[in-house]
Design an enzyme around this catalytic site. Sequence first.
Site, mmCIF file in Angstrom:
data_model
loop_
_atom_site.group_PDB
_atom_site.id
_atom_site.type_symbol
_atom_site.label_atom_id
_atom_site.label_comp_id
_atom_site.label_asym_id
_atom_site.label_seq_id
_atom_site.Cartn_x
_atom_site.Cartn_y
_atom_site.Cartn_z
ATOM 1 N N SER A 1 0.849 -1.189 0.000
ATOM 2 C CA SER A 1 0.000 0.000 0.000
ATOM 3 C C SER A 1 0.890 1.246 0.000
ATOM 4 C CB SER A 1 -0.965 -0.039 1.189
ATOM 5 O OG SER A 1 -2.000 0.900 1.011
ATOM 6 N N ASP B 1 -8.959 -4.454 -6.679
ATOM 7 C CA ASP B 1 -8.680 -3.521 -5.590
ATOM 8 C C ASP B 1 -9.569 -2.286 -5.730
ATOM 9 O OD1 ASP B 1 -7.572 -1.803 -3.693
ATOM 10 O OD2 ASP B 1 -5.530 -2.499 -4.056
ATOM 11 N N HIS C 1 -7.650 -5.067 -2.000
ATOM 12 C CA HIS C 1 -6.406 -4.465 -1.519
ATOM 13 C C HIS C 1 -5.603 -5.419 -0.638
ATOM 14 C CE1 HIS C 1 -3.827 -1.048 -1.151
ATOM 15 N NE2 HIS C 1 -3.987 -0.914 0.142
#
Length: 775
Positions: free
Chosen positions: A613, A690, A725
């Site tokens: 991330s 995502d 994600h």
Amino acid sequence: MKLLSLLMLAGIAQAIVPPREPRSPTGGGNKLLTYKECVPRATISPRSTSLAWINSEEDGRYISQSDDGALILQNIVTNTNKTLVAADKVPKGYYDYWFKPDLSAVLWATNYTKQYRHSYFANYFILDIKKGSLTPLAQDQAGDIQYAQWSPMNNSIAYVRXNDLYIWNNGKTKRITENGGPDIFNGVPDWVYEEEIFGDRFALWFSPDGEYLAYLRFNETGVPTYTIPYYKNKQKIAPAYPRELEIRYPKVSAKNPTVQFHLLNIASSQETTIPVTAFPENDLVIGEVAWLSSGHDSVAYRAFNRVQDREKIVSVKVESKESKVIRERDGTDGWIDNLLSMSYIGNVNGKEYYVDISDASGWAHIYLYPVDGGKEIALTKGEWEVVAILKVDTKKKLIYFTSTKYHSTTRHVYSVSYDTKVMTPLVNDKEAAYYTASFSAKGGYYILSYQGPNVPYQELYSTKDSKKPLKTITSNDALLEKLKEYKLPKVSFFEIKLPSGETLNVKQRLPPNFNPHKKYPVLFTPYGGPGAQEVSQAWNSLDFKSYITSDPELEYVTWTVDNRGTGYKGRKFRSAVAKRLGFLEAQDQVFAAKEVLKNRWADKDHIGIWGXSYGGFLTAKTLETDSGVFTFGISTAPVSDFRLYDSMYTERYMKTVELNADGYSETAVHKVDGFKNLKGHYLIQHGTGDDNVHFQNAAVLSNTLMNGGVTADKLTTQWFTDSDHGIRYDMDSTYQYKQLSKMVYDQKQRRPESPPMHQWSKRVLAALFGERAEE
């Protein structure tokens, strides 16, 4: 696991020394952690108990579940218990439950279907405990209710279905709104408010007396739509045409959802729109709503401008509907965090106050603020930060909280009197440790959770005596015994000092059989995002990082470094990264890598960096510096250009493109030389489904590097079909971690100099990869 290891940093580091305690996980055995024990999640881990405290005349009561599934009302002090719901009355396959405040009924959620990070759809049923009857909240529900909540004082339930608000009362339902739909949300947040503002799935708040409901309405009309294709869509055979999920997703400088503030009189069903004038409609974010009365006299909302560097607290008088700005702040030296910490405390010396946390002084501290506006009263101060308010006891005039007073990596529990301003520790605050606490409804008891660095445990205390526990709730003795079978990574915490004077916190893991005379590869594992923290004295999870440190064929040293911009070291340290994300953070990771190379054991030819991330973004930005220090990198689910990320997160730190065009251009990963000059390899991993950091980021980054001349022997892009994600769809995380393991193994085996090649091989590689094959 000695918590001070061989640093050998020749005076460059200052150690953060935890005490040696009998519960320290020192190991002592011969077993090494294995892949299956650590990946994809740690199987050797501490247990913890979370109690659902009940507000009743007798303090210290909570709900637990027996082995057969029955719901039990227990008194944690007396050990007395009473069965409230027999096992045969518990719905099969339920997802969650909530007791009515008077314990006469239970609200059950079943048929759970995940939506976004926090939100989900479900069916809801009401169990009348006395009658034993189970009634659907909505007769025609079809797993489509988004949220439901009991009123604190009467028989009402507020719920949201198809984005419309309903009130259920004693079996009768009243529809409150009629405009809910794909673009209008009543009482629940849209995607961006859920993800970036509330961190939760609701946007409605009952008054303490249950007579009024405050709620927000979000309008996404005009917000651009982002489409996510689902190629398998959880089907055994992929559909010929992927399912396409359309999300209203405001990216930087795009139109944001607008928000309105509403009040509902529960008895009359009269609904009132309260004009919000704190900021213009297109420059408004509402970050928090809190009732500032014990009944329903006053409610307040926290308003930000769009880029969240100005704040106004607005009080609304319920009867007159009059609004007043009772507090405002200019935070244009950085940004203002939405801490969701307002809480009404009542009368203090003849004046009504509420409590809140603010870092306006440069450090996050607790203040009392007058409900009608006026000068605040500081309850805590110093060059340390309050992390969270745990409990407000209005009878004793005490506020319980956690703070970093000992060190930014630690957490200790304190109380402060808002009568005398005396601050009292509830734990030994002279040790490097990590604590939190859960208080009973009336504040008479608390479960103290020691969370590290040694083996965690939980104990019950009375607030009358914080020195002696009443009992142990969770000992984790079995974990302590199991750890004695292992040789564990050697973990240490210390600081390194930047040339500019700031210090960075570092967490180091050394292999169990560390030999200072050998050479070891090093993997940096940053997150590094604004306000975040990775380096803390909390329990060292025996996860992938511990695995690659322990495996005899890998034996990586890992360094986790909290760069400038991360949390709990004051506003100046945080705000340094404003308007230029990725710049100082990358500099700090490079500086730390140069520091690690001052150790004789550090292998300069095998220094990697891996992050997910924001950490994936930081990995790319660090390699982009072309420092020559890092030899390989891995970015998992990275942002590659913040112009591709959502507005409410990004603009908080970067402002809009119109205000900071050059900053956005520099923040994007755009320089390729650092990747071309890697001695090793760069891996990008991303899920195609995502909904947070879109796969578009990985696609753009990969294209930038390929078109910039990064050769195929330097770059791999791995997508995970339909994964979000967290890369969890269809066992994708298993493949992901096997790929990570292979990557770090291959990089360790990579020799600094390539072996001699036959001329034919050179010609082929030159044709494929360009001049680099001739080097």
